[in-house]
Design an enzyme around this catalytic site. Structure first.
Site, mmCIF file in Angstrom:
data_model
loop_
_atom_site.group_PDB
_atom_site.id
_atom_site.type_symbol
_atom_site.label_atom_id
_atom_site.label_comp_id
_atom_site.label_asym_id
_atom_site.label_seq_id
_atom_site.Cartn_x
_atom_site.Cartn_y
_atom_site.Cartn_z
ATOM 1 N N SER A 16 0.813 -1.226 0.000
ATOM 2 C CA SER A 16 0.000 0.000 0.000
ATOM 3 C C SER A 16 0.841 1.269 0.000
ATOM 4 O O SER A 16 0.376 2.317 -0.423
ATOM 5 C CB SER A 16 -0.948 0.001 1.206
ATOM 6 O OG SER A 16 -0.221 -0.087 2.412
ATOM 7 N N SER A 144 17.123 -6.379 5.077
ATOM 8 C CA SER A 144 17.627 -5.042 5.425
ATOM 9 C C SER A 144 19.124 -5.162 5.695
ATOM 10 O O SER A 144 19.580 -6.196 6.212
ATOM 11 C CB SER A 144 16.951 -4.526 6.699
ATOM 12 O OG SER A 144 17.641 -3.399 7.206
ATOM 13 N N TYR A 157 14.188 -6.107 15.332
ATOM 14 C CA TYR A 157 14.111 -5.859 13.887
ATOM 15 C C TYR A 157 15.312 -6.488 13.174
ATOM 16 O O TYR A 157 15.156 -7.184 12.165
ATOM 17 C CB TYR A 157 14.072 -4.349 13.636
ATOM 18 C CG TYR A 157 13.990 -3.965 12.174
ATOM 19 C CD1 TYR A 157 12.781 -3.997 11.497
ATOM 20 C CD2 TYR A 157 15.137 -3.573 11.471
ATOM 21 C CE1 TYR A 157 12.705 -3.639 10.154
ATOM 22 C CE2 TYR A 157 15.069 -3.208 10.136
ATOM 23 C CZ TYR A 157 13.856 -3.245 9.481
ATOM 24 O OH TYR A 157 13.775 -2.902 8.145
#
Ligand SMILES: NC(=O)c1ccc[n+]([C@@H]2O[C@H](COP(=O)([O-])OP(=O)(O)OC[C@H]3O[C@@H](n4cnc5c(N)ncnc54)[C@H](O)[C@@H]3O)[C@@H](O)[C@H]2O)c1
Length: 250
Positions: A16, A144, A157
């Site tokens: 999105s 990442s 994370y």
């Protein structure tokens, strides 16, 4: 010239906004038939879908939580039915929770691992189930550079992203030679997740550590995804591509 992805059936999670949105638009502009998953933010999804339908009138979006098995299974069966199969899945949905280790609750650790790692596992597993039945497919996971660099106040994370790298290499071995599995590991990219529009002076200063002197744009990540999804990337599997302006070099 951009390689054609004519008719390729693709699913992008977290499509999105941000990097996922750029990936959807880039793949659809090259001729793919695109579906994307988002969670919650209906307004952003509607804006992106509207843009996407300028390239592919049949594009659609599904609200699903990638961390929940039932939600993923239902979403995947809807997507496969509407696309008539699945050629490429891009596991991009992700969340960031910034807190020091001692302030990180078990719930927030689980939430980050749940969306980033479990979500990639669930969507990847259901996509690969379909690709095995078809006899071919491509999986592209968004990792990442923090997955190998590590970062203070971001251990959940970083762990989730390192896990995605390991899962990518494992799936690449398990499903070779018919299903190719790769990852893209961005450095800092200008999206809502990073809050680049509200970056502090100290954060801005960090940009000068990047050899190319700036943070990345979502479209620069999307370009590598488009290459990995396309007809030229036939001898690449189990790799992680850094898109980071040189901020890490390995
Ligand atoms: N922005 C950066 O600097 C950067 C750097 C390296 C890696 N990444 C990775 O790139 C990916 C996209 O990041 P972004 O910056 O565009 O993020 P963003 O916050 O702008 O967008 C995240 C997307 O994920 C979706 N999402 C979140 N939770 C979900 C859930 N439970 N189920 C389904 N969808 C969910 C959101 O709806 C949204 O579409 C993430 O995996 C992120 O970790 C980003």
């Amino acid at each position: 010239m951009t390689a054609s992805l004519n008719g390729l059936r693709v699913l992008v999670t977290g499509g999105s906004r941000g990097i996922g949105r750029a990936i959807c638009l880039s793949l659809a502009a090259a001729g793919a038939r695109a579906a994307f998953v988002y969670h919650g933010d209906r307004e952003a999804a509607a804006v992106t879908l509207n843009e996407l339908q300028k390239h592919d009138a049949s594009a659609f979006a599904v609200d699903a939580d990638v961390s929940q098995e039932a939600s993923v299974v239902a979403m995947m069966s809807q997507v496969i039915e509407r696309l008539g199969g699945l050629d490429v899945v891009v596991n991009n949905a992700g969340i960031l929770h910034e807190a020091g280790l001692l302030e990180t609750s078990t719930e927030s650790f689980d939430a980050v691992i749940g969306v980033n790692l479990r979500g990639t596992f669930l969507v990847g597993r259901e996509a690969i189930r379909q690709m095995v039945a078809q006899g071919c497919g491509r999986v592209i996971n968004i990792a990442s550079d923090l997955g190998y660099l590590g970062r203070e106040r971001n251990s959940a994370y970083c762990a989730s992203k390192a896990g995605i790298g390991a899962m990518t290499r494992s799936w690449a071995r398990e499903f070779a030679p018919h299903i190719l599995v790769n990852a893209v590991a961005p450095g800092p990219v200008d999206t809502d997740m990073l809050g680049a529009d509200v970056m502090s002076e100290a954060q801005r200063e960090k940009e000068s550590d990047i050899p190319l002197g700036r943070i990345g744009r979502p479209e620069e990540v999307a370009a590598v995804v488009r290459f990995l999804a396309g007809p030229e990337a036939t001898f690449i599997t189990g790799q992680t591509y850094g898109v980071n302006g040189g901020s890490s070099m390995i």
